[in-house]
Design an enzyme around this catalytic site. Structure first.
Site, PDB file in Angstrom:
ATOM      1  N   TYR A 147       0.897  -1.142   0.027  1.00 24.75           N
ATOM      2  CA  TYR A 147       0.009  -0.101  -0.091  1.00 24.75           C
ATOM      3  C   TYR A 147       0.863   1.272  -0.044  1.00 24.75           C
ATOM      4  O   TYR A 147       0.706   2.056  -0.735  1.00 24.75           O
ATOM      5  CB  TYR A 147      -0.646   0.071   1.261  1.00 24.75           C
ATOM      6  CG  TYR A 147      -1.845   1.122   1.337  1.00 24.75           C
ATOM      7  CD1 TYR A 147      -2.909   1.243   0.637  1.00 24.75           C
ATOM      8  CD2 TYR A 147      -1.669   1.996   2.519  1.00 24.75           C
ATOM      9  CE1 TYR A 147      -3.950   2.258   0.779  1.00 24.75           C
ATOM     10  CE2 TYR A 147      -2.463   3.158   2.568  1.00 24.75           C
ATOM     11  CZ  TYR A 147      -3.684   3.074   1.899  1.00 24.75           C
ATOM     12  OH  TYR A 147      -4.627   4.384   2.028  1.00 24.75           O
ATOM     13  N   SER A 191     -14.270   1.473  12.878  1.00 31.24           N
ATOM     14  CA  SER A 191     -15.363   0.759  12.521  1.00 31.24           C
ATOM     15  C   SER A 191     -15.322  -0.657  13.468  1.00 31.24           C
ATOM     16  O   SER A 191     -16.490  -1.106  13.937  1.00 31.24           O
ATOM     17  CB  SER A 191     -15.413   0.472  11.044  1.00 31.24           C
ATOM     18  OG  SER A 191     -13.859   0.286  10.695  1.00 31.24           O
ATOM     19  N   GLN A 211      -0.052   3.289  20.689  1.00 35.00           N
ATOM     20  CA  GLN A 211       0.187   4.180  19.495  1.00 35.00           C
ATOM     21  C   GLN A 211      -0.882   5.181  19.230  1.00 35.00           C
ATOM     22  O   GLN A 211      -1.930   5.085  19.769  1.00 35.00           O
ATOM     23  CB  GLN A 211       0.148   3.109  18.359  1.00 35.00           C
ATOM     24  CG  GLN A 211      -1.031   2.542  17.918  1.00 35.00           C
ATOM     25  CD  GLN A 211      -1.425   1.223  18.710  1.00 35.00           C
ATOM     26  OE1 GLN A 211      -1.106   1.206  19.854  1.00 35.00           O
ATOM     27  NE2 GLN A 211      -2.132   0.160  18.220  1.00 35.00           N
TER      28      GLN A 211
END
Ligand code: NAD
Ligand code: UDP
Length: 325
Positions: A147, A191, A211
């Protein structure tokens, strides 16, 4: 000359794309939505199908297509880690071949084209917050590279088509964005946490939850995207960061969602995936200066709208796009 345009939105049935299509139709434009429905479903654009200015094309951006358009928003690409890692070679092809096909169309049609790039360009950043001048820290060999490197190559292609062929390009780097119409099984943190809380399942924190991410509400993001496309400032190609600079730990996010949803869900800890960035926050100085843009919807308000939407759908109507979510 009419200011109404024929606008192509690739990935137009997705979470951000479907909202963008709506906004462009509201502005009176003719919108072509192109999507292969890998990570979305038709229900996202069903309500637009009766609009005579809306057209839906099932197509894969890795395959050339000939259309006549004035503008292109290139959003086609799986965006959630579980989905883009499912078929990493296809992910790289989508970013690179998709960019080549769309840039070729932009060149032929003399259309302006915007690339939905990403904060993943910065990898696991050593500079915080991240300005556009930061060149990033990406592991080319890791599981996120399909990605990250695909999106980096796409930025390179955009700049080269601009320099060599005079294509009118725009690049925005999107930081974590959430809101209604996120796929309930896309595996992204907001989500996941909302779905888990509503179904009374454990809330899965990866790592120790220290994080950080900075979450931008969908409508703010799409407003920034449209401003970037419409800016007539000479030489403004970007990249420009679009995101909300308010930073939260993942644990803080989980606690906020638990406070907002009455649930029996508990926090559970799972291993941190490889190369998961430890911190992320956009420097939005350029967006403020060039686009007069800043986010207007803060996390609690945006989460409430998102939770309301998740309550309004039947989660079982959604099919997980890949086995990992
Ligand atoms: P999404 O998964 O909901 O949307 C992506 C859309 O692209 C989906 O409808 C999918 O079916 C389609 N698609 C995927 N591969 C395709 C292909 N080969 N051909 C045609 N269509 C294809 O995700 P999103 O959050 O709406 O992301 C939209 C864009 O924004 C992506 O390019 C993503 O990389 C970028 N982005 C999003 C975020 C975010 O936080 N939402 C952050 C950074 C960048
Ligand atoms: N995350 C988590 N639990 C989940 C999903 C994600 O703790 O169920 C973490 C993930 O490890 C990352 C952060 O939340 O640190 C954001 O993940 P997401 O997949 O939403 O986006 P990205 O990592 O691409 O920013």
């Amino acid at each position: 000359m009419s200011s109404l345009k024929r606008i192509l939105v690739t990935g137009g049935a997705g979470f951000l794309g479907s909202h963008l299509c709506e906004r462009l139709l509201d502005m009176g434009h003719d919108v072509i939505c192109l999507d292969n429905f890998f990570t979305s479903q038709k229900s996202n654009v069903l309500h637009l199908l009766d609009n005579p200015n809306f057209e839906l094309i099932r197509h894969d951006v890795t395959v050339p297509i000939f259309l006549e358009v004035d503008e292109i928003f290139n959003l086609a690409c799986p965006a959630a880690p579980g989905h883009y890692q499912f078929n990493p070679i296809k992910t790289m092809k989508t970013s690179v071949m998709g960019a080549i096909n769309m840039l070729g169309m932009a060149k032929r049609c003399r259309a302006r084209i915007l690339q939905a790039s990403t904060s993943e360009i910065y990898g696991d950043p050593e500079i915080h917050p991240q300005p556009e001048t930061y060149r990033g820290c990406v592991n080319t060999l890791g599981i996120r590279a399909c990605y990250d490197e695909g999106k980096r190559a796409a930025e390179t292609l955009f700049m080269d088509y601009h320099r060599h062929n005079g294509v009118d390009i725009r690049i925005i780097r999107i930081f974590n964005t959430y809101g209604p119409r996120m796929h309930p099984y896309d595996g992204r943190v907001i989500s996941n946490f909302i779905r888990q809380a509503l179904l009374g399942e454990d809330i899965t924190i990866f790592g120790d939850g220290s994080q950080t991410r900075s979450f931008c509400y969908r409508d703010d993001l799409v407003e920034g995207m449209i401003r970037m496309m419409n800016s007539e400032e000479k030489g403004l190609t970007g990249p420009i960061n679009i995101g909300n600079p308010h930073e939260f730990t993942i644990r803080q996010l989980a606690e906020l969602i638990l406070e907002m949803i009455d649930t029996k869900s508990k926090l559970v800890y799972r291993p941190l995936p490889m190369d998961d960035p430890t911190q992320r926050r956009p420097d939005i100085t350029l967006a403020r200066k060039h686009l007069n843009w800043k986010p207007t919807i803060e996390l609690r308000e945006g989460l409430q709208k998102t939770i309301d939407w998740f309550r309004s759908i039947k989660i079982s109507d959604y099919r997980p796009p890949t086995p990992r979510y």
